[in-house]
Scaffold this motif. Structure first.
Motif, PDB file in Angstrom:
ATOM      1  N   LEU A   1       5.214   9.111  -5.358  1.00  2.00           N
ATOM      2  CA  LEU A   1       4.625   7.849  -5.795  1.00  2.00           C
ATOM      3  C   LEU A   1       5.441   7.259  -6.941  1.00  2.00           C
ATOM      4  O   LEU A   1       6.121   7.982  -7.671  1.00  2.00           O
ATOM      5  CB  LEU A   1       3.192   8.086  -6.284  1.00  2.00           C
ATOM      6  N   GLU A  60       4.391   4.584 -12.161  1.00  2.00           N
ATOM      7  CA  GLU A  60       3.220   3.849 -12.659  1.00  2.00           C
ATOM      8  C   GLU A  60       1.914   4.423 -12.139  1.00  2.00           C
ATOM      9  O   GLU A  60       0.863   4.278 -12.771  1.00  2.00           O
ATOM     10  CB  GLU A  60       3.319   2.363 -12.280  1.00  2.00           C
ATOM     11  N   CYS A  61       1.968   5.047 -10.962  1.00  2.00           N
ATOM     12  CA  CYS A  61       0.742   5.551 -10.349  1.00  2.00           C
ATOM     13  C   CYS A  61       0.229   6.818 -11.030  1.00  2.00           C
ATOM     14  O   CYS A  61      -0.895   7.252 -10.763  1.00  2.00           O
ATOM     15  CB  CYS A  61       0.973   5.819  -8.865  1.00  2.00           C
ATOM     16  N   LYS A  78      -6.702  -7.131  -3.380  1.00  2.00           N
ATOM     17  CA  LYS A  78      -6.250  -6.172  -4.385  1.00  2.00           C
ATOM     18  C   LYS A  78      -7.264  -6.098  -5.523  1.00  2.00           C
ATOM     19  O   LYS A  78      -7.976  -7.067  -5.801  1.00  2.00           O
ATOM     20  CB  LYS A  78      -4.880  -6.569  -4.947  1.00  2.00           C
ATOM     21  N   TYR A 112      -3.076   3.573  -2.844  1.00  2.00           N
ATOM     22  CA  TYR A 112      -2.731   2.839  -4.051  1.00  2.00           C
ATOM     23  C   TYR A 112      -2.183   1.464  -3.677  1.00  2.00           C
ATOM     24  O   TYR A 112      -1.536   1.297  -2.643  1.00  2.00           O
ATOM     25  CB  TYR A 112      -1.666   3.578  -4.862  1.00  2.00           C
ATOM     26  N   SER A 113      -2.413   0.496  -4.551  1.00  4.07           N
ATOM     27  CA  SER A 113      -1.748  -0.797  -4.454  1.00  4.07           C
ATOM     28  C   SER A 113      -0.657  -0.837  -5.513  1.00  4.07           C
ATOM     29  O   SER A 113      -0.907  -0.560  -6.689  1.00  4.07           O
ATOM     30  CB  SER A 113      -2.734  -1.944  -4.676  1.00  4.07           C
ATOM     31  N   VAL A 114       0.554  -1.197  -5.063  1.00  2.00           N
ATOM     32  CA  VAL A 114       1.718  -1.173  -5.948  1.00  2.00           C
ATOM     33  C   VAL A 114       2.433  -2.518  -5.863  1.00  2.00           C
ATOM     34  O   VAL A 114       2.647  -3.046  -4.769  1.00  2.00           O
ATOM     35  CB  VAL A 114       2.692  -0.035  -5.566  1.00  2.00           C
ATOM     36  N   TYR A 133       2.786  -2.641 -11.509  1.00  2.00           N
ATOM     37  CA  TYR A 133       1.340  -2.500 -11.293  1.00  2.00           C
ATOM     38  C   TYR A 133       1.068  -1.426 -10.252  1.00  2.00           C
ATOM     39  O   TYR A 133       1.673  -1.395  -9.189  1.00  2.00           O
ATOM     40  CB  TYR A 133       0.797  -3.850 -10.844  1.00  2.00           C
ATOM     41  N   CYS A 134       0.190  -0.491 -10.553  1.00  4.20           N
ATOM     42  CA  CYS A 134      -0.270   0.498  -9.566  1.00  4.20           C
ATOM     43  C   CYS A 134      -1.713   0.834  -9.886  1.00  4.20           C
ATOM     44  O   CYS A 134      -2.038   1.172 -11.040  1.00  4.20           O
ATOM     45  CB  CYS A 134       0.582   1.759  -9.607  1.00  4.20           C
ATOM     46  N   TYR A 182       0.823  -1.199   0.000  1.00  7.92           N
ATOM     47  CA  TYR A 182       0.000   0.000   0.000  1.00  7.92           C
ATOM     48  C   TYR A 182       0.865   1.261   0.000  1.00  7.92           C
ATOM     49  O   TYR A 182       1.866   1.351   0.726  1.00  7.92           O
ATOM     50  CB  TYR A 182      -0.921   0.024   1.217  1.00  7.92           C
ATOM     51  N   TRP A 183       0.482   2.222  -0.812  1.00 10.50           N
ATOM     52  CA  TRP A 183       1.088   3.547  -0.818  1.00 10.50           C
ATOM     53  C   TRP A 183      -0.013   4.561  -0.518  1.00 10.50           C
ATOM     54  O   TRP A 183      -1.149   4.412  -0.990  1.00 10.50           O
ATOM     55  CB  TRP A 183       1.718   3.867  -2.177  1.00 10.50           C
TER      56      TRP A 183
END
Length: 575
Positions: free
Chosen positions: A219, A222-223, A513, A170-172, A176-177, A157-158
């Motif tokens: 971040l 990708e985000c 996720k 965000y899930s990273v 993948y983000c 998690y971010w």
């Protein structure tokens, strides 16, 4: 011997009153219930659980010695012992304690020095919300304080906040983000604290586990882009999430990079949702993990892949005939819970409570019975908090255990044979009603964490009504997830005998996720070890007293199994 002056007597009385606070603090500490401990900050709970037993005993000697020193007005031995205990044995959650013991007669100045020393070395009892002496205390969650960018240690998690509204989540993983629903994430926590290295921690006041977040400059790149939802991008996202977080590839004998490469080759370039779903299910199939789930919508129809459903449900589905698997499982649960336990086993002696998720009563005149269907969901309110769940189960257990006491039950059966799980803290809370002494239940850590050490979790005696006589825990392959956490907690108690069948073997809290096309993914990223350092993941916890709980066509045999266990309990007690 000369009579001491009035001023000396007054000072002595004040010093004695101060020192008496020490024994009172010790008494309050020893009487802390599981609910009281849950009210501590996460850091305070960790410190409380980490205290060695010898330090508690030594501090008790010290604080009683301080009080005795004031009474006897000793000096030499008092100061010597007091220095030792005050210097080397401060407790983490109880008052700092002094040690002063008896002596003979000394000068009035010597006696005054003793009492002042005692007052300086002793502090009054702390409230449960006092700050920890070694780390900042947890405070109520303040979303406005989460400015900047933070990354969790493990879990992927971010968080990015501006001080206005809910911080984004965000899930990273790998490349993948994707943004997560903040209204699902933030309500899980109600406490936060700062760490000594600038990190932050999130927790909930009813659960001893903390989630660490470290500051980040920004971040991941990708985000800042809209994630692609093409079939190959969805496959890659799932592959990255599992590669980053999943804990048990080795246990299931899966070479993940090789499996992913084969899945990418088999996915048609023009694949639709149906082909994508089939490919993902084939990729996940070798991982027979009950906490793996893929939820998808394919051609307008809901599709669900479960890593494993357990032997009990497999038997139900095998005998479903023309009935759908879902309907067969529902019918089986109704028969187990109402036809079997309520109407056949307990009859007029039983009570259904907790949003129909708890039953209790007397199997016969000697043996009490408590069945729990899940670890949560005990209220009908949609907005129920964790604290509401605890309060509801507490009220039910108060009534049940009082009934057992009035019936002079010689044993109690705790039936988790079809408990589907829920919240770990509920199982710990219930287990505290059967504990006479604190006991290590398990350790928990995130497989994908790099900085957070394992946390030791203890079951502690409740201050509310308890039953500490013989307890028989009944499980089966339908005992899963948080129910297995309660199994670990109860097995740590010397008065508990584990009977029945081996549990499912799925302990990790589910990590969920969202995939780029909106499908939902769940997996296991945590490792639980019992007090002996053993992991029962994928194997299940075996009973000490094997007993067939379900026949070939569940719920066949369950009621007979409970009655057989009750007969064994009666025979063991001599009633």
């Amino acid at each position: 011997m000369n009579r001491p002056p009035v001023w000396f007597t007054v000072v002595a009385a004040v010093a004695l009153a101060w020192n008496v606070l020490g024994p009172l603090g010790i008494l309050a500490d020893l009487r802390l219930s599981a609910a009281d401990i849950a009210a501590l900050s996460a850091q305070q709970r960790a410190l409380y659980n980490a205290r060695p037993l010898w330090s508690v005993g030594a501090s008790i000697v010290a604080v009683l010695g301080g009080t005795l020193g004031c009474l006897l007005q000793g000096l030499v031995l008092a100061i010597a012992v007091g220095l030792i205990f005050c210097r080397y044995l401060p407790l983490m959650q109880t008052p700092r304690l002094l040690g002063t013991l008896s002596g003979s007669s000394f000068s009035q100045r010597g006696k005054l020095a003793l009492m002042v020393f005692g007052m300086a070395c002793t502090s009054p009892p702390r409230d449960a919300t006092d700050a920890s002496p070694v780390a900042s205390a947890a405070a109520p969650l303040d979303l406005a304080a989460w400015t900047g960018t933070w990354a969790s240690d493990g879990y992927g998690y971010w968080v990015e906040g501006t001080g206005v509204g809910m911080p984004k989540v965000y899930s990273v993983a790998g490349g993948y983000c994707i943004g997560e629903d903040t209204t699902d994430f933030w309500p899980l926590y109600d406490l936060q604290r700062m760490g000594s290295d600038g990190e932050r921690y999130l927790s909930n006041r009813v659960d001893p586990y903390e989630f660490r977040f470290d500051p980040q400059p920004a971040l991941p790149n990708e985000c800042g882009r809209t994630p692609s939802s093409t079939p190959i991008a969805v496959l890659d996202a799932l592959a990255d999430v599992f590669a980053e977080h999943y804990a048990f590839f080795e246990m299931y004998g899966v070479d993940w990079p090789t499996a992913v490469a084969k899945a990418r080759q088999s996915l048609p370039a023009d694949a639709g949702d149906a082909a994508l779903y089939t490919t993902l299910v084939q990729l996940l199939a070798p991982l027979r993990d009950s906490h793996i789930k893929l939820e998808a919508v394919v051609d307008g129809q809901d599709r669900v892949h479960d890593g494993a459903v357990g032997d009990v449900e497999e038997k139900v589905v095998r005998h479903a005939g023309e009935e759908s698997s879902r309907d067969a499982v529902r019918r089986f649960r109704r028969q187990y819970w109402f036809d079997g336990i309520r109407d056949d086993l307990l009859r007029e002696r039983g009570t259904v409570a907790g949003n129909q998720r708890i039953q209790y009563g007397m199997v016969d005149s000697a043996v009490g019975y408590l069945a729990v269907l899940s670890m949560g969901g005990f209220t009908e309110r949609d907005d129920a908090t964790f604290a509401d769940e605890v309060a509801t189960v507490d009220a039910i257990l108060d009534t049940a255990l009082t009934q057992f006491a009035q019936a002079r039950a010689s044993a109690v059966i705790v039936d988790l044979s079809l408990n589907t799980g829920g919240y770990d803290f509920i199982g710990l809370h219930i287990a505290g009603r059967f504990a006479a002494q604190p006991a290590l239940a398990y350790t928990r850590r995130a497989h994908d964490a790099r900085k957070t050490p394992p946390i030791s979790v203890h079951v502690r005696p409740s201050a509310r009504p308890r039953y500490t006589g013989p307890v028989y825990l009944l499980t089966s392959g339908g005992t899963v997830s948080a129910a297995e956490i309660m199994v670990l907690a109860l097995r740590a108690l010397p008065n508990v005998t584990h009977a029945g069948e081996t549990t499912r073997g799925a302990f990790s809290t589910v990590l969920s996720k969202t995939l780029p096309n909106g499908w939902q993914l769940s997996l296991s990223n945590e490792i639980y070890l019992d007090p002996q350092g053993r992991s029962w993941e994928g194997k299940g916890v075996p009973p000490a007293m094997p007993l067939q709980v379900f026949g070939d066509v569940p719920p066949q045999r369950h009621v007979q199994a409970v009655r057989a266990l009750a007969a064994h309990a009666r025979a063991a007690s001599g009633r």
